[in-house]
Design a protein around this motif. Structure first.
Motif, PDB file in Angstrom:
ATOM      1  N   UNK A 109       0.821  -1.210   0.000  1.00  0.00           N
ATOM      2  CA  UNK A 109       0.000   0.000   0.000  1.00  0.00           C
ATOM      3  C   UNK A 109       0.852   1.255   0.000  1.00  0.00           C
ATOM      4  N   UNK A 110       1.920   1.262   0.785  1.00  0.00           N
ATOM      5  CA  UNK A 110       2.838   2.414   0.790  1.00  0.00           C
ATOM      6  C   UNK A 110       3.448   2.596  -0.595  1.00  0.00           C
ATOM      7  N   UNK A 111       3.831   1.486  -1.236  1.00  0.00           N
ATOM      8  CA  UNK A 111       4.378   1.553  -2.593  1.00  0.00           C
ATOM      9  C   UNK A 111       3.382   2.123  -3.584  1.00  0.00           C
ATOM     10  N   UNK A 112       2.129   1.718  -3.445  1.00  0.00           N
ATOM     11  CA  UNK A 112       1.067   2.205  -4.330  1.00  0.00           C
ATOM     12  C   UNK A 112       0.877   3.712  -4.178  1.00  0.00           C
ATOM     13  N   UNK A 119      -0.317  13.718  -2.148  1.00  0.00           N
ATOM     14  CA  UNK A 119       0.652  14.766  -1.812  1.00  0.00           C
ATOM     15  C   UNK A 119       1.383  14.463  -0.517  1.00  0.00           C
ATOM     16  N   UNK A 120       0.816  13.573   0.293  1.00  0.00           N
ATOM     17  CA  UNK A 120       1.421  13.236   1.575  1.00  0.00           C
ATOM     18  C   UNK A 120       0.738  12.022   2.168  1.00  0.00           C
ATOM     19  N   UNK A 121       1.345  11.466   3.200  1.00  0.00           N
ATOM     20  CA  UNK A 121       0.833  10.228   3.792  1.00  0.00           C
ATOM     21  C   UNK A 121       0.810  10.322   5.313  1.00  0.00           C
ATOM     22  N   UNK A 122      -0.286   9.828   5.883  1.00  0.00           N
ATOM     23  CA  UNK A 122      -0.418   9.660   7.334  1.00  0.00           C
ATOM     24  C   UNK A 122      -0.472   8.163   7.595  1.00  0.00           C
ATOM     25  N   UNK A 137      10.496   0.128   3.367  1.00  0.00           N
ATOM     26  CA  UNK A 137       9.461   0.710   2.509  1.00  0.00           C
ATOM     27  C   UNK A 137       9.133   2.143   2.912  1.00  0.00           C
ATOM     28  N   UNK A 138       9.257   2.445   4.200  1.00  0.00           N
ATOM     29  CA  UNK A 138       9.009   3.814   4.668  1.00  0.00           C
ATOM     30  C   UNK A 138      10.165   4.724   4.237  1.00  0.00           C
ATOM     31  N   UNK A 143      12.337   8.919   0.625  1.00  0.00           N
ATOM     32  CA  UNK A 143      13.307   9.228  -0.430  1.00  0.00           C
ATOM     33  C   UNK A 143      12.623   9.816  -1.668  1.00  0.00           C
ATOM     34  N   UNK A 144      11.334   9.483  -1.838  1.00  0.00           N
ATOM     35  CA  UNK A 144      10.569  10.035  -2.962  1.00  0.00           C
ATOM     36  C   UNK A 144      10.133  11.471  -2.696  1.00  0.00           C
ATOM     37  N   UNK A 145      10.553  12.005  -1.532  1.00  0.00           N
ATOM     38  CA  UNK A 145      10.288  13.396  -1.130  1.00  0.00           C
ATOM     39  C   UNK A 145       8.796  13.697  -1.027  1.00  0.00           C
TER      40      UNK A 145
END
Length: 340
Positions: A109-112, A119-122, A137-138, A143-145
Protein backbone atom coordinates in the motif's frame (compact mmCIF):
# COMPACT_ATOMS: atom_id res chain seq x y z
CA UNK A 1 -18.84 6.33 -25.87
CA UNK A 2 -15.36 7.81 -26.36
CA UNK A 3 -14.37 10.21 -23.63
CA UNK A 4 -14.04 13.80 -24.87
CA UNK A 5 -10.53 15.23 -24.49
CA UNK A 6 -9.05 18.72 -24.62
CA UNK A 7 -7.54 17.74 -27.97
CA UNK A 8 -11.00 16.88 -29.36
CA UNK A 9 -12.38 20.28 -28.30
CA UNK A 10 -9.31 22.07 -29.71
CA UNK A 11 -9.80 20.38 -33.12
CA UNK A 12 -13.52 21.27 -33.14
CA UNK A 13 -12.82 24.98 -32.63
CA UNK A 14 -9.51 25.09 -34.53
CA UNK A 15 -7.58 26.42 -31.54
CA UNK A 16 -4.70 25.17 -29.41
CA UNK A 17 -5.06 22.74 -26.52
CA UNK A 18 -3.68 25.46 -24.23
CA UNK A 19 -6.50 27.81 -25.28
CA UNK A 20 -9.11 25.15 -24.53
CA UNK A 21 -7.54 24.37 -21.17
CA UNK A 22 -7.58 28.04 -20.17
CA UNK A 23 -11.16 28.46 -21.40
CA UNK A 24 -12.41 25.42 -19.49
CA UNK A 25 -10.71 26.77 -16.35
CA UNK A 26 -12.28 30.22 -16.96
CA UNK A 27 -8.93 31.94 -17.41
CA UNK A 28 -9.37 35.64 -18.20
CA UNK A 29 -6.54 35.47 -20.77
CA UNK A 30 -9.16 34.05 -23.15
CA UNK A 31 -11.98 36.33 -24.33
CA UNK A 32 -15.34 35.81 -22.65
CA UNK A 33 -16.98 35.00 -25.99
CA UNK A 34 -14.52 32.17 -26.71
CA UNK A 35 -14.68 30.93 -23.11
CA UNK A 36 -18.48 30.77 -23.19
CA UNK A 37 -18.50 28.85 -26.50
CA UNK A 38 -15.92 26.31 -25.36
CA UNK A 39 -17.49 25.85 -21.91
CA UNK A 40 -20.94 25.36 -23.44
CA UNK A 41 -19.61 22.78 -25.91
CA UNK A 42 -17.68 20.96 -23.17
CA UNK A 43 -20.77 20.81 -20.95
CA UNK A 44 -23.05 19.59 -23.76
CA UNK A 45 -20.60 16.81 -24.60
CA UNK A 46 -20.02 15.82 -20.95
CA UNK A 47 -16.36 16.74 -20.82
CA UNK A 48 -14.63 15.74 -17.61
CA UNK A 49 -11.06 16.88 -16.85
CA UNK A 50 -8.38 14.24 -16.45
CA UNK A 51 -7.54 14.66 -12.78
CA UNK A 52 -4.33 12.62 -13.02
CA UNK A 53 -3.06 14.78 -15.88
CA UNK A 54 -4.01 17.93 -13.99
CA UNK A 55 -2.22 16.74 -10.87
CA UNK A 56 0.93 16.03 -12.87
CA UNK A 57 0.68 19.45 -14.47
CA UNK A 58 0.18 21.23 -11.16
CA UNK A 59 2.45 18.81 -9.26
CA UNK A 60 -0.33 18.54 -6.69
CA UNK A 61 -3.18 16.07 -6.22
CA UNK A 62 -4.83 17.78 -3.22
CA UNK A 63 -5.12 14.25 -1.88
CA UNK A 64 -3.76 12.69 1.30
CA UNK A 65 -3.19 8.97 1.86
CA UNK A 66 -4.08 7.45 5.23
CA UNK A 67 -3.05 3.93 6.29
CA UNK A 68 -4.27 2.53 9.61
CA UNK A 69 -3.61 -0.96 11.01
CA UNK A 70 -7.32 -1.78 11.47
CA UNK A 71 -10.73 -0.14 11.35
CA UNK A 72 -12.10 -2.45 14.05
CA UNK A 73 -10.37 -0.42 16.76
CA UNK A 74 -12.49 2.61 17.67
CA UNK A 75 -9.36 4.69 18.27
CA UNK A 76 -8.35 4.47 14.61
CA UNK A 77 -11.93 5.22 13.53
CA UNK A 78 -11.84 8.42 15.60
CA UNK A 79 -8.41 9.37 14.25
CA UNK A 80 -9.64 8.92 10.69
CA UNK A 81 -12.71 11.07 11.45
CA UNK A 82 -10.44 13.87 12.68
CA UNK A 83 -8.14 13.55 9.65
CA UNK A 84 -10.99 13.64 7.15
CA UNK A 85 -12.74 16.58 8.83
CA UNK A 86 -9.57 18.68 8.86
CA UNK A 87 -8.40 17.67 5.39
CA UNK A 88 -11.76 18.47 3.80
CA UNK A 89 -11.87 21.84 5.56
CA UNK A 90 -8.48 22.64 4.04
CA UNK A 91 -9.46 21.51 0.53
CA UNK A 92 -7.93 18.03 0.50
CA UNK A 93 -9.41 14.63 -0.33
CA UNK A 94 -8.57 11.38 1.45
CA UNK A 95 -7.55 7.93 0.20
CA UNK A 96 -8.03 5.60 3.15
CA UNK A 97 -6.42 2.17 3.42
CA UNK A 98 -5.90 -0.50 6.08
CA UNK A 99 -2.88 -2.71 6.49
CA UNK A 100 -4.86 -5.32 8.49
CA UNK A 101 -1.81 -5.52 10.79
CA UNK A 102 0.07 -7.10 7.85
CA UNK A 103 3.63 -6.14 6.90
CA UNK A 104 3.33 -7.27 3.23
CA UNK A 105 0.05 -5.39 2.79
CA UNK A 106 1.54 -2.26 4.35
CA UNK A 107 4.57 -2.47 2.04
CA UNK A 108 2.30 -2.87 -1.01
CA UNK A 109 0.00 0.00 0.00
CA UNK A 110 2.84 2.41 0.79
CA UNK A 111 4.38 1.55 -2.59
CA UNK A 112 1.07 2.20 -4.33
CA UNK A 113 0.63 5.60 -2.68
CA UNK A 114 4.21 6.63 -3.49
CA UNK A 115 3.39 6.60 -7.22
CA UNK A 116 2.38 10.26 -7.33
CA UNK A 117 -1.30 9.88 -6.43
CA UNK A 118 -1.04 11.60 -3.04
CA UNK A 119 0.65 14.77 -1.81
CA UNK A 120 1.42 13.24 1.57
CA UNK A 121 0.83 10.23 3.79
CA UNK A 122 -0.42 9.66 7.33
CA UNK A 123 0.52 6.23 8.68
CA UNK A 124 0.33 4.12 11.82
CA UNK A 125 2.62 1.11 11.55
CA UNK A 126 1.16 -2.39 11.52
CA UNK A 127 1.81 -4.88 14.31
CA UNK A 128 3.87 -7.07 11.93
CA UNK A 129 5.97 -4.12 10.74
CA UNK A 130 6.94 -3.23 14.28
CA UNK A 131 7.58 -6.87 15.14
CA UNK A 132 9.89 -7.25 12.10
CA UNK A 133 11.48 -3.82 12.68
CA UNK A 134 11.83 -3.52 8.91
CA UNK A 135 11.02 -0.02 7.67
CA UNK A 136 12.76 -0.03 4.28
CA UNK A 137 9.46 0.71 2.51
CA UNK A 138 9.01 3.81 4.67
CA UNK A 139 12.56 4.98 3.91
CA UNK A 140 11.85 4.54 0.19
CA UNK A 141 8.68 6.62 0.54
CA UNK A 142 10.59 9.44 2.25
CA UNK A 143 13.31 9.23 -0.43
CA UNK A 144 10.57 10.03 -2.96
CA UNK A 145 10.29 13.40 -1.13
CA UNK A 146 6.64 12.92 -0.22
CA UNK A 147 5.76 14.32 3.22
CA UNK A 148 4.96 11.70 5.87
CA UNK A 149 3.46 11.88 9.36
CA UNK A 150 3.53 8.82 11.61
CA UNK A 151 1.03 8.58 14.46
CA UNK A 152 0.46 6.33 17.46
CA UNK A 153 2.66 3.41 16.34
CA UNK A 154 5.91 4.97 15.22
CA UNK A 155 9.58 4.10 14.78
CA UNK A 156 12.64 5.95 16.08
CA UNK A 157 14.46 4.83 12.93
CA UNK A 158 12.27 7.08 10.75
CA UNK A 159 12.91 10.82 10.58
CA UNK A 160 9.58 12.53 10.01
CA UNK A 161 6.81 14.34 11.87
CA UNK A 162 5.11 12.23 14.54
CA UNK A 163 2.05 12.42 16.74
CA UNK A 164 2.07 9.98 19.64
CA UNK A 165 0.08 9.20 22.76
CA UNK A 166 1.94 9.29 26.08
CA UNK A 167 1.50 5.52 26.42
CA UNK A 168 4.20 5.09 29.06
CA UNK A 169 2.41 7.51 31.37
CA UNK A 170 -0.97 6.02 30.44
CA UNK A 171 0.17 2.54 31.49
CA UNK A 172 1.57 3.96 34.73
CA UNK A 173 -1.53 6.04 35.56
CA UNK A 174 -3.92 3.17 34.85
CA UNK A 175 -2.01 0.74 37.06
CA UNK A 176 -1.60 3.31 39.83
CA UNK A 177 -5.37 3.98 39.78
CA UNK A 178 -6.06 0.30 40.40
CA UNK A 179 -3.39 0.06 43.10
CA UNK A 180 -4.89 3.08 44.85
CA UNK A 181 -8.27 1.33 44.76
CA UNK A 182 -6.77 -1.55 46.73
CA UNK A 183 -6.00 -3.97 43.89
CA UNK A 184 -2.85 -6.08 44.38
CA UNK A 185 -2.76 -8.70 41.62
CA UNK A 186 -3.24 -6.77 38.38
CA UNK A 187 -3.12 -8.69 35.10
CA UNK A 188 -2.49 -7.07 31.73
CA UNK A 189 -4.02 -8.53 28.55
CA UNK A 190 -2.51 -7.47 25.22
CA UNK A 191 -2.83 -8.30 21.54
CA UNK A 192 -0.35 -5.56 20.63
CA UNK A 193 2.61 -6.70 22.75
CA UNK A 194 5.07 -6.32 19.84
CA UNK A 195 4.01 -2.77 18.99
CA UNK A 196 5.70 0.37 20.32
CA UNK A 197 2.40 1.31 21.95
CA UNK A 198 1.99 -2.04 23.70
CA UNK A 199 5.58 -2.07 24.97
CA UNK A 200 5.28 1.44 26.43
CA UNK A 201 2.04 0.62 28.24
CA UNK A 202 3.64 -2.49 29.74
CA UNK A 203 6.65 -0.41 30.85
CA UNK A 204 4.30 2.06 32.53
CA UNK A 205 2.54 -0.84 34.27
CA UNK A 206 5.89 -2.17 35.51
CA UNK A 207 6.95 1.27 36.74
CA UNK A 208 3.80 1.62 38.84
CA UNK A 209 4.35 -1.81 40.39
CA UNK A 210 8.00 -1.05 41.12
CA UNK A 211 7.03 2.19 42.84
CA UNK A 212 4.93 0.15 45.29
CA UNK A 213 7.64 -2.52 45.69
CA UNK A 214 5.43 -5.10 43.97
CA UNK A 215 7.48 -7.64 41.97
CA UNK A 216 6.62 -7.90 38.28
CA UNK A 217 5.10 -11.33 37.53
CA UNK A 218 5.47 -12.18 33.83
CA UNK A 219 2.63 -14.71 34.12
CA UNK A 220 0.24 -11.81 34.74
CA UNK A 221 1.17 -10.37 31.33
CA UNK A 222 -1.16 -12.22 28.96
CA UNK A 223 0.11 -12.01 25.36
CA UNK A 224 -2.80 -12.90 23.10
CA UNK A 225 -2.04 -14.01 19.54
CA UNK A 226 -4.52 -13.73 16.68
CA UNK A 227 -5.83 -17.31 16.80
CA UNK A 228 -5.57 -17.85 20.56
CA UNK A 229 -8.56 -18.94 22.62
CA UNK A 230 -8.95 -15.95 24.96
CA UNK A 231 -11.39 -17.74 27.24
CA UNK A 232 -8.92 -20.56 27.78
CA UNK A 233 -6.08 -18.11 28.48
CA UNK A 234 -8.25 -16.21 30.99
CA UNK A 235 -9.16 -19.52 32.66
CA UNK A 236 -5.45 -20.39 33.08
CA UNK A 237 -4.80 -16.90 34.42
CA UNK A 238 -7.56 -17.15 37.03
CA UNK A 239 -6.36 -20.62 38.06
CA UNK A 240 -2.81 -19.33 38.52
CA UNK A 241 -3.54 -16.56 41.01
CA UNK A 242 -6.40 -14.66 42.61
CA UNK A 243 -6.65 -11.74 40.19
CA UNK A 244 -8.41 -8.58 41.39
CA UNK A 245 -7.95 -6.36 38.32
CA UNK A 246 -7.36 -6.68 34.56
CA UNK A 247 -6.07 -4.02 32.17
CA UNK A 248 -6.96 -4.71 28.52
CA UNK A 249 -4.99 -2.79 25.93
CA UNK A 250 -7.89 -2.15 23.56
CA UNK A 251 -11.66 -1.75 23.74
CA UNK A 252 -12.70 -5.02 22.08
CA UNK A 253 -10.36 -6.96 24.35
CA UNK A 254 -11.84 -5.25 27.42
CA UNK A 255 -15.37 -6.16 26.29
CA UNK A 256 -14.31 -9.78 25.62
CA UNK A 257 -12.71 -10.05 29.06
CA UNK A 258 -15.89 -8.67 30.66
CA UNK A 259 -18.02 -11.21 28.79
CA UNK A 260 -15.77 -14.12 29.83
CA UNK A 261 -15.75 -13.07 33.50
CA UNK A 262 -19.54 -12.72 33.52
CA UNK A 263 -19.90 -16.17 31.92
CA UNK A 264 -17.89 -17.54 34.86
CA UNK A 265 -20.19 -15.73 37.32
CA UNK A 266 -17.37 -13.46 38.44
CA UNK A 267 -18.71 -10.11 39.62
CA UNK A 268 -17.27 -6.97 38.04
CA UNK A 269 -16.01 -4.84 39.80
CA UNK A 270 -16.70 -6.47 43.19
CA UNK A 271 -14.31 -9.37 42.50
CA UNK A 272 -12.30 -8.15 39.51
CA UNK A 273 -12.02 -4.61 38.14
CA UNK A 274 -11.50 -3.99 34.41
CA UNK A 275 -9.94 -1.03 32.60
CA UNK A 276 -9.60 -0.87 28.82
CA UNK A 277 -7.95 1.43 26.30
CA UNK A 278 -9.86 3.53 23.74
CA UNK A 279 -13.05 5.18 24.89
CA UNK A 280 -15.54 4.04 22.25
CA UNK A 281 -19.29 3.56 22.23
CA UNK A 282 -19.08 -0.13 23.04
CA UNK A 283 -17.53 0.56 26.45
CA UNK A 284 -20.43 2.84 27.41
CA UNK A 285 -23.22 0.41 26.64
CA UNK A 286 -21.98 -2.95 27.94
CA UNK A 287 -23.05 -3.86 31.46
CA UNK A 288 -21.36 -2.91 33.66
CA UNK A 289 -20.04 0.00 31.62
CA UNK A 290 -16.27 -0.09 31.20
CA UNK A 291 -13.74 2.29 32.70
CA UNK A 292 -11.53 3.33 29.78
CA UNK A 293 -8.40 5.27 28.92
CA UNK A 294 -9.30 7.88 26.31
CA UNK A 295 -6.55 8.58 23.77
CA UNK A 296 -8.40 11.51 22.19
CA UNK A 297 -8.37 10.00 18.71
CA UNK A 298 -10.33 12.77 16.97
CA UNK A 299 -7.91 15.41 18.25
CA UNK A 300 -4.93 13.28 17.15
CA UNK A 301 -6.46 13.03 13.67
CA UNK A 302 -6.97 16.78 13.43
CA UNK A 303 -3.46 17.51 14.69
CA UNK A 304 -1.88 14.96 12.34
CA UNK A 305 -3.72 16.28 9.28
CA UNK A 306 -2.78 19.89 10.04
CA UNK A 307 0.90 19.00 10.49
CA UNK A 308 0.96 17.12 7.18
CA UNK A 309 -0.90 19.77 5.18
CA UNK A 310 1.30 22.54 6.60
CA UNK A 311 4.36 20.60 5.43
CA UNK A 312 2.82 19.93 2.00
CA UNK A 313 1.98 23.59 1.49
CA UNK A 314 5.42 24.74 2.66
CA UNK A 315 7.35 22.00 0.89
CA UNK A 316 10.15 24.29 -0.27
CA UNK A 317 10.80 25.66 3.21
CA UNK A 318 13.01 24.12 5.86
CA UNK A 319 10.81 23.14 8.80
CA UNK A 320 12.33 20.93 11.54
CA UNK A 321 10.48 17.69 12.18
CA UNK A 322 8.25 17.76 15.23
CA UNK A 323 6.94 15.12 17.64
CA UNK A 324 3.69 15.99 19.39
CA UNK A 325 2.76 14.03 22.53
CA UNK A 326 -0.92 13.74 23.48
CA UNK A 327 -1.90 12.99 27.07
CA UNK A 328 -4.61 10.44 27.89
CA UNK A 329 -7.60 10.72 30.23
CA UNK A 330 -9.14 8.06 32.47
CA UNK A 331 -12.91 7.81 32.05
CA UNK A 332 -14.25 6.11 35.18
CA UNK A 333 -17.36 3.94 34.84
CA UNK A 334 -18.87 0.92 36.56
CA UNK A 335 -16.18 -1.72 35.90
CA UNK A 336 -13.80 -0.38 38.57
CA UNK A 337 -14.20 0.16 42.27
CA UNK A 338 -14.21 3.70 43.59
CA UNK A 339 -11.04 4.90 45.24
CA UNK A 340 -11.68 5.48 48.97
Amino acid sequence: MKKLTLNDIAKHFGVSISTVSKAVNDNAEISKEVRDKIQKYAKEHHYRPNRVALSLLKKSTKTIGVIVPTILNYFFTQVFFGIEKTANARGYNIISCTSDESYPKEVHTVGLLSAGIVDGLILSLSHETQAKANIEHISNFIDAQIPLVLFDRVSDKIECDKVIVDDLQAGYNTTKHLLNAGCKNIALVSEIYNSSVGKLRVSGYQNALKERNIPFDSKLLLKVKKDDDLELLITFLLDYKKIDAIIALDEMMAADVLYILKSKNIKVPEEISIIGFTNGRLSKYVSPSLTMVSQHGKYIGELTANILIDRIENKGDFIPYTTKIVKTSLIERESTRSIK
